[in-house]
Design a protein around this motif. Sequence first.
Motif, PDB file in Angstrom:
ATOM      1  N   THR A  99       1.873   2.844 -12.583  1.00  0.00           N
ATOM      2  CA  THR A  99       0.418   2.954 -12.642  1.00  0.00           C
ATOM      3  C   THR A  99      -0.184   3.421 -11.321  1.00  0.00           C
ATOM      4  N   SER A 100       0.653   3.867 -10.417  1.00  0.00           N
ATOM      5  CA  SER A 100       0.154   4.422  -9.145  1.00  0.00           C
ATOM      6  C   SER A 100       1.107   5.539  -8.727  1.00  0.00           C
ATOM      7  N   ARG A 101       1.205   6.570  -9.545  1.00  0.00           N
ATOM      8  CA  ARG A 101       2.168   7.625  -9.255  1.00  0.00           C
ATOM      9  C   ARG A 101       1.882   8.360  -7.946  1.00  0.00           C
ATOM     10  N   TYR A 128      12.869  -0.309 -11.471  1.00  0.00           N
ATOM     11  CA  TYR A 128      11.549   0.325 -11.382  1.00  0.00           C
ATOM     12  C   TYR A 128      11.112   0.578  -9.935  1.00  0.00           C
ATOM     13  N   PHE A 129      10.872  -0.517  -9.170  1.00  0.00           N
ATOM     14  CA  PHE A 129      10.324  -0.305  -7.823  1.00  0.00           C
ATOM     15  C   PHE A 129      11.262   0.527  -6.956  1.00  0.00           C
ATOM     16  N   ASP A 162       0.841  -1.204   0.000  1.00  0.00           N
ATOM     17  CA  ASP A 162       0.000   0.000   0.000  1.00  0.00           C
ATOM     18  C   ASP A 162       0.876   1.256   0.000  1.00  0.00           C
ATOM     19  N   ALA A 163       0.470   2.238  -0.776  1.00  0.00           N
ATOM     20  CA  ALA A 163       1.125   3.556  -0.860  1.00  0.00           C
ATOM     21  C   ALA A 163       2.413   3.545  -1.678  1.00  0.00           C
ATOM     22  N   SER A 164       2.774   2.401  -2.259  1.00  0.00           N
ATOM     23  CA  SER A 164       3.988   2.354  -3.081  1.00  0.00           C
ATOM     24  C   SER A 164       3.769   3.077  -4.404  1.00  0.00           C
TER      25      SER A 164
END
Length: 270
Positions: free
Chosen positions: A147-149, A207-208, A141-143
Amino acid sequence: MQPVKDINQYLAQHKLPHMWCPGCGNGLILKQLLTGLAELQIAREKAVLVSGIGCSGRAGDYVNFHRFQGTHGRAIAFATGIHLANPRLTVVCLMGDGDCGAIGLSHLIHAARRNINITAIVANNLNYGMTGGQYSPSTPDASVTSTSRPGKVGDALDLCSLTASAGAGYVARSTVYHIFEAQKMIREALKTGGFGLVEILTPCPTYFGRYNKLGSAVDMMEWLKKKTVPLDRFRQMNERQQQEHFWRGVLAKHDKPDFLSRYRDRGINQ
């Protein structure tokens, strides 16, 4: 324990160097699998590696024994068929968290429920690394991902808890930082007479790590060390602390008949 034999017999050395990004742990995970096969003295002719799509799916390119690369999310389905067709083979599935936990989730649950005698190894880099760093079911969560900027909304799927609840014979989690622990878990899973799952957390600096400002590959290894705690200690944490950590250890270890043994006990297809 038997002395470790030469793992190079299982490695397609002419395919090296590998294509994984600098700092990725997929090479370490593959090495531990090959070490497990060597320690258990499993002949190359008796081993099969089934992979799916994604970064970890390329592992099959680097092995010198039977391999099969299936479509996205179908690795466990193919592995199940291979095992039931020839139970004398040692069948291993090597998947990413997206491959196993998204479209492949149903296959994972039912293979665990049936206790199919295959070993599943999940290289969990917390995102879809092959296709651009999108969030996966196991992204915390919150990363931040591509696709979840603003930060992902929603808890991560715990593949180990789900698989243990479904009835798998062996379930464990470690990290590439704790690589000898992971090696022992892979060996135990290979020896399990039923479905074995080993989830291994691994860095994705490309990426991560970059999106979440976790630093270099070395920094991400330190991050894994800091963020993971033994299962017993994790269970003593409050909810807020648990959300900030990953547990590691052996979650399930049962000695019970696998699917094919139960099938034959019924006198079916003798």
